[in-house]
Write an enzyme that holds these catalytic residues in place. Structure first.
Site, mmCIF file in Angstrom:
data_model
loop_
_atom_site.group_PDB
_atom_site.id
_atom_site.type_symbol
_atom_site.label_atom_id
_atom_site.label_comp_id
_atom_site.label_asym_id
_atom_site.label_seq_id
_atom_site.Cartn_x
_atom_site.Cartn_y
_atom_site.Cartn_z
ATOM 1 N N LYS A 147 0.833 -1.179 0.000
ATOM 2 C CA LYS A 147 0.000 0.000 0.000
ATOM 3 C C LYS A 147 0.879 1.246 0.000
ATOM 4 O O LYS A 147 2.048 1.117 0.396
ATOM 5 C CB LYS A 147 -0.953 -0.009 1.186
ATOM 6 C CG LYS A 147 -0.291 0.291 2.535
ATOM 7 C CD LYS A 147 -1.312 0.380 3.607
ATOM 8 C CE LYS A 147 -1.680 1.801 3.915
ATOM 9 N NZ LYS A 147 -0.987 2.423 5.031
ATOM 10 N N ASP A 176 -2.033 -6.096 2.752
ATOM 11 C CA ASP A 176 -2.529 -5.250 3.826
ATOM 12 C C ASP A 176 -2.004 -5.946 5.080
ATOM 13 O O ASP A 176 -2.486 -7.027 5.435
ATOM 14 C CB ASP A 176 -4.055 -5.212 3.845
ATOM 15 C CG ASP A 176 -4.565 -4.296 4.952
ATOM 16 O OD1 ASP A 176 -4.032 -4.388 6.076
ATOM 17 O OD2 ASP A 176 -5.470 -3.495 4.705
ATOM 18 N N HIS A 177 -0.998 -5.359 5.720
ATOM 19 C CA HIS A 177 -0.303 -6.141 6.754
ATOM 20 C C HIS A 177 -1.208 -6.477 7.935
ATOM 21 O O HIS A 177 -0.914 -7.382 8.700
ATOM 22 C CB HIS A 177 0.993 -5.451 7.195
ATOM 23 C CG HIS A 177 0.825 -4.326 8.161
ATOM 24 N ND1 HIS A 177 0.492 -3.062 7.781
ATOM 25 C CD2 HIS A 177 0.953 -4.286 9.509
ATOM 26 C CE1 HIS A 177 0.426 -2.293 8.845
ATOM 27 N NE2 HIS A 177 0.702 -2.995 9.917
ATOM 28 N N LYS A 181 -1.684 -10.181 10.762
ATOM 29 C CA LYS A 181 -1.562 -10.187 12.225
ATOM 30 C C LYS A 181 -2.261 -11.424 12.780
ATOM 31 O O LYS A 181 -3.378 -11.744 12.367
ATOM 32 C CB LYS A 181 -2.191 -8.916 12.818
ATOM 33 C CG LYS A 181 -1.356 -7.661 12.569
ATOM 34 C CD LYS A 181 -1.992 -6.460 13.233
ATOM 35 C CE LYS A 181 -1.323 -5.175 12.812
ATOM 36 N NZ LYS A 181 -0.148 -4.840 13.596
ATOM 37 N N GLU A 215 -3.124 4.876 17.938
ATOM 38 C CA GLU A 215 -1.659 4.858 17.962
ATOM 39 C C GLU A 215 -1.148 6.003 18.823
ATOM 40 O O GLU A 215 -1.786 7.064 18.885
ATOM 41 C CB GLU A 215 -1.106 5.056 16.549
ATOM 42 C CG GLU A 215 -1.500 3.981 15.570
ATOM 43 C CD GLU A 215 -0.811 4.193 14.224
ATOM 44 O OE1 GLU A 215 0.250 3.614 14.019
ATOM 45 O OE2 GLU A 215 -1.338 4.962 13.401
ATOM 46 N N ASP A 234 -4.878 6.387 4.787
ATOM 47 C CA ASP A 234 -3.770 5.613 5.351
ATOM 48 C C ASP A 234 -4.253 4.411 6.165
ATOM 49 O O ASP A 234 -3.607 3.372 6.179
ATOM 50 C CB ASP A 234 -2.916 6.545 6.241
ATOM 51 C CG ASP A 234 -1.666 5.867 6.771
ATOM 52 O OD1 ASP A 234 -0.920 5.313 5.949
ATOM 53 O OD2 ASP A 234 -1.441 5.882 7.999
ATOM 54 N N HIS A 239 -6.840 -0.880 6.418
ATOM 55 C CA HIS A 239 -6.793 -1.712 7.628
ATOM 56 C C HIS A 239 -8.149 -1.811 8.343
ATOM 57 O O HIS A 239 -8.611 -2.898 8.680
ATOM 58 C CB HIS A 239 -5.752 -1.176 8.613
ATOM 59 C CG HIS A 239 -4.379 -1.025 8.033
ATOM 60 N ND1 HIS A 239 -3.887 -1.867 7.069
ATOM 61 C CD2 HIS A 239 -3.380 -0.138 8.278
ATOM 62 C CE1 HIS A 239 -2.645 -1.494 6.752
ATOM 63 N NE2 HIS A 239 -2.330 -0.445 7.469
ATOM 64 N N LYS A 330 -3.628 9.095 15.310
ATOM 65 C CA LYS A 330 -2.248 9.112 15.793
ATOM 66 C C LYS A 330 -2.152 10.043 16.998
ATOM 67 O O LYS A 330 -3.017 10.899 17.197
ATOM 68 C CB LYS A 330 -1.314 9.614 14.685
ATOM 69 C CG LYS A 330 -1.247 8.657 13.502
ATOM 70 C CD LYS A 330 0.009 8.857 12.698
ATOM 71 C CE LYS A 330 0.064 7.940 11.501
ATOM 72 N NZ LYS A 330 0.360 6.538 11.828
HETATM 73 C C1 BG6 Z 1 0.536 1.574 8.232
HETATM 74 C C2 BG6 Z 1 0.242 3.049 8.210
HETATM 75 O O1 BG6 Z 1 -0.088 0.939 7.154
HETATM 76 O O2 BG6 Z 1 0.047 1.024 9.458
HETATM 77 C C3 BG6 Z 1 0.899 3.735 9.401
HETATM 78 O O3 BG6 Z 1 0.744 3.603 7.008
HETATM 79 C C4 BG6 Z 1 0.461 3.076 10.686
HETATM 80 O O4 BG6 Z 1 0.570 5.113 9.423
HETATM 81 C C5 BG6 Z 1 0.663 1.568 10.615
HETATM 82 O O5 BG6 Z 1 1.235 3.621 11.736
HETATM 83 C C6 BG6 Z 1 0.060 0.870 11.825
HETATM 84 O O6 BG6 Z 1 0.435 -0.474 11.817
HETATM 85 P P1 BG6 Z 1 0.589 -1.312 13.159
HETATM 86 O O7 BG6 Z 1 0.941 -2.680 12.696
HETATM 87 O O8 BG6 Z 1 1.686 -0.654 13.952
HETATM 88 O O9 BG6 Z 1 -0.724 -1.223 13.858
#
Ligand code: BG6
Length: 482
Positions: A147, A176-177, A181, A215, A234, A239, A330
């Site tokens: 992404k 999409d990481h 998880k 976050e 973002d 997500h 954030k």
């Molecule tokens: C990313 C965003 O895809 O995911 C970041 O671009 C964000 O802005 C991050 O901080 C959050 O990922 P995680 O795994 O730390 O929850």
């Protein structure tokens, strides 16, 4: 409990953008952990490809440093030495001719080939074209794309079309990481592996659902990118949308790529447009010794949101009338991601009005401290009549399963192994990404047309007051960010 490791077949993985931040923070450390776990075969090859002219030795040092900086588990130097033997480097010109023949020579016949595009999306087309023209890709090759996959429906369609010129959908792995998880996958296990929840998982029993991804970090050194994106692009479009899909979708017939992705797509397509008064945008001000957002992105007039909360409705048989409240931001009070399924009140209380209102809630904690909590109502102990209290049935996975959190694969390493295995279940299909943009676009367009300015909130708080009001005016409350 030691998790079972099933080795993948030996592979050649090319990482474009190999000197970049993602490669250093996530990809190399992740691959090393899979190497240590015995999942990555020792005769695999990782080819770094980037613009810089680097000797193999210099590139090896870069990989070694990234592992030292970003790995928290103990390992033997011998293992690191063996891992570094798998590393290769090719200097490449993504938009020119240099390096492509060398790359072709570096790859071995008969190995599974994967190409990780950890570069700006503006280079996706050039890379895809060259991989094809230099006959570097085989039928069995895969590409992995990061992404942001577009910044709106139009650009996402363009990207899909560019990739489709040279690759089939089965070869494209859109990451999409969040889907990698552990606990996000657990959402599916909880829903579809238990008899207990599914009968209650609908508008008849569920009052509302809250999804929070909060976050503590600010925009860091990604100010330039972030200021062009904002929390909606973002985090929400990808997500939070994925979390929403997994929590709301119908049971897929099988845990297989298209079965799962078909069901997710149906959820996205059933989303109602969001009314402006159901959205709250925020931007962090100073607080907790942190500078404000505008200083962070070096844009004193920025109107980009670092926080967004919204009420979403899914118009289908299962969810009609059940609000889904989503929020992410954030520089909030704590780093916490959770989904709360709040059940309706009982139709009738045999204990009378003095027993008060009690609603069961199932809380799925995604991070940190992964686990589930079920709020249940019991009698308050002691004499003095029937007084009711709500108590949590709490299960933290690491405690219950005796898992050392450091050994749980990070999202990236799990997803890269899935690419090598050829399993697309946890990757987004092209039509899914487009549908998510089709829903997101009008929201962002509305802000631009109304010249919307995000509400300020203090760094270290729970976001703007309006976000609390979004629920309060409907007689509900956000769960606290703790
Ligand atoms: C990313 C965003 O895809 O995911 C970041 O671009 C964000 O802005 C991050 O901080 C959050 O990922 P995680 O795994 O730390 O929850």
């Amino acid at each position: 409990m030691v998790s079972r490791v099933i080795p993948v077949t030996s592979f050649d993985l090319v990482i474009f953008g190999a000197t970049g931040d993602l490669a250093k923070r996530k990809i190399f450390p992740g691959l090393f952990r899979r190497f240590l776990a015995g999942q990555m075969p020792k005769d695999s090859q990782i080819v770094g490809a980037a613009r810089s002219s680097l000797s193999i030795k210099t590139f090896n040092d870069l990989v070694e440093n990234s592992i030292k900086n970003f790995i928290e588990i103990n390992y033997h130097q011998e293992d690191l030495k063996n891992f570094l033997k798998c590393i290769n480097y090719v200097q490449i010109d993504a938009t020119g001719t240099n390096g492509w023949n060398e790359l072709k020579k570096a790859l071995r016949p008969k190995k599974t080939r994967a190409f990780y595009f950890s570069v700006s999306p503006s280079l996706f087309g050039s890379l895809a074209e060259r991989l094809h023209n230099y006959e570097i890709t085989t039928k069995n090759s895969r590409i992995v794309v990061e992404k942001p996959f577009g910044r709106d429906l139009k650009t996402a369609k363009e990207l899909n079309a560019i990739l489709a010129e040279h690759f089939t959908e089965e070869q494209i792995y859109r990451i999409d990481h969040y889907l990698g998880k552990e606990t996000v996958q657990n959402l599916m296990a909880i829903r579809f592996g238990n008899m207990l929840f599914e009968p209650l998982w609908n508008a008849q029993y569920v009052d509302h659902i809250q999804i929070t991804v909060s976050e503590t970090v600010g925009v860091g050194d990604r100010g330039e990118y972030y200021d062009e994106s904002g929390a909606m692009r973002d985090m929400v479009q990808n997500h939070l949308m994925q979390l929403l899909c997994l929590i709301a979708m119908e049971p897929p017939a099988r845990f297989e790529p298209d079965s799962v992705r078909d069901e997710k797509l149906k959820v996205i397509r059933a989303l109602d447009p969001v009314a402006p008064h159901h959205i709250v945008r925020g931007q962090y001000g100073p607080g907790n010794e942190h500078a404000d957002y505008r200083t962070g992105v070096q844009n004193p007039k920025s109107k980009t949101e670092s926080f967004v909360a919204l009420k979403v409705n899914i118009s289908n048989y299962r969810w009609a009338g059940v609000p889904f409240y989503l929020r992410t931001g954030k520089r909030l009070k704590a780093r916490t991601s959770e989904i709360a399924v709040v059940f309706k009140e009982k139709p009738h209380s045999i204990f009378g009005p003095e027993a008060g209102n009690h609603q069961n809630a199932l809380i799925i904690r995604l991070q940190p401290d992964e686990g589930i909590t079920m709020d249940v109502t019991i009698k308050e102990p002691g004499p003095g009549g029937m007084r009711l209290i709500d108590v949590p049935l709490d299960m933290t996975f690491s405690e219950t399963l005796g898992i050392d959190e450091n050994t749980v694969p990070d999202a990236y390493e799990r997803l890269i192994m899935d690419v090598i295995r050829g399993n697309q279940t946890l990757f987004m299909r092209g039509d899914e990404v487009e549908a998510a943009w089709a829903w997101t676009d009008p929201i962002i367009k509305g802000w631009i047309e109304r010249n919307d300015v995000p509400k300020p909130y203090e760094s270290g708080s729970s976001g703007p007051q309006d976000s609390l009001t979004l629920l309060e005016r409907e007689g509900r409350n956000w769960r606290q960010i703790l």
